[in-house]
Motif scaffolding. Structure first.
Motif, PDB file in Angstrom:
ATOM      1  N   ILE A 182      -3.909  23.961  16.044  1.00  0.00           N
ATOM      2  CA  ILE A 182      -3.480  25.364  15.989  1.00  0.00           C
ATOM      3  C   ILE A 182      -4.135  26.056  14.795  1.00  0.00           C
ATOM      4  O   ILE A 182      -4.648  27.168  14.924  1.00  0.00           O
ATOM      5  CB  ILE A 182      -1.939  25.451  15.932  1.00  0.00           C
TER       6      ILE A 182
ATOM      7  N   TYR B 103      -6.115  25.449  19.742  1.00  0.00           N
ATOM      8  CA  TYR B 103      -5.015  26.024  20.514  1.00  0.00           C
ATOM      9  C   TYR B 103      -4.574  27.301  19.820  1.00  0.00           C
ATOM     10  O   TYR B 103      -4.709  27.443  18.610  1.00  0.00           O
ATOM     11  CB  TYR B 103      -3.813  25.072  20.566  1.00  0.00           C
TER      12      TYR B 103
ATOM     13  N   ILE C 135       1.780  27.836  24.022  1.00  0.00           N
ATOM     14  CA  ILE C 135       0.516  27.382  23.451  1.00  0.00           C
ATOM     15  C   ILE C 135      -0.566  27.433  24.514  1.00  0.00           C
ATOM     16  O   ILE C 135      -0.387  26.922  25.616  1.00  0.00           O
ATOM     17  CB  ILE C 135       0.669  25.962  22.870  1.00  0.00           C
ATOM     18  N   TYR C 136      -1.695  28.037  24.148  1.00  0.00           N
ATOM     19  CA  TYR C 136      -2.804  28.239  25.069  1.00  0.00           C
ATOM     20  C   TYR C 136      -4.082  27.626  24.516  1.00  0.00           C
ATOM     21  O   TYR C 136      -4.294  27.590  23.307  1.00  0.00           O
ATOM     22  CB  TYR C 136      -3.056  29.729  25.292  1.00  0.00           C
ATOM     23  N   GLU C 137      -4.909  27.164  25.433  1.00  0.00           N
ATOM     24  CA  GLU C 137      -6.284  26.800  25.124  1.00  0.00           C
ATOM     25  C   GLU C 137      -7.137  27.745  25.952  1.00  0.00           C
ATOM     26  O   GLU C 137      -7.232  27.604  27.168  1.00  0.00           O
ATOM     27  CB  GLU C 137      -6.574  25.349  25.484  1.00  0.00           C
TER      28      GLU C 137
END
Length: 81
Positions: free
Chosen positions: A26, A31, A39-41
């Motif tokens: 993060i 991420y 949480i995104y990629e």
């Protein structure tokens, strides 16, 4: 009893390692955490929160994803130097 203790001690270290990897990922923008906490990629949602992501990566069935994350994080760190 010693064998059981060692299994739990190793498990704790493994979970700590995974939690640390998630925090670093993060911090290094592997991420991203959206305002809703998910949480995104990139545009792909990988987890609803950090705890879920840690549980997912700790599962033996998802070791490929854990190794991939370690590789991406290593690349990001090298690029930052």
């Amino acid at each position: 009893p010693v064998e059981v203790f060692n299994r739990f001690a190793d498990m704790k270290d493994n979970l700590l390692h995974i939690k640390d990897l998630v925090k670093q990922a993060i911090n290094h923008s592997v991420y991203r955490v959206k305002p809703n906490g998910r949480i995104y990629e990139g545009e792909y949602e990988v987890a609803t929160d950090e705890d879920e992501l840690v549980k997912y990566l700790a599962d033996d069935d998802n070791q490929d994803e854990l190794l991939t994350l370690e590789g991406k994080l290593k690349s990001k760190k090298l690029a930052a130097v």
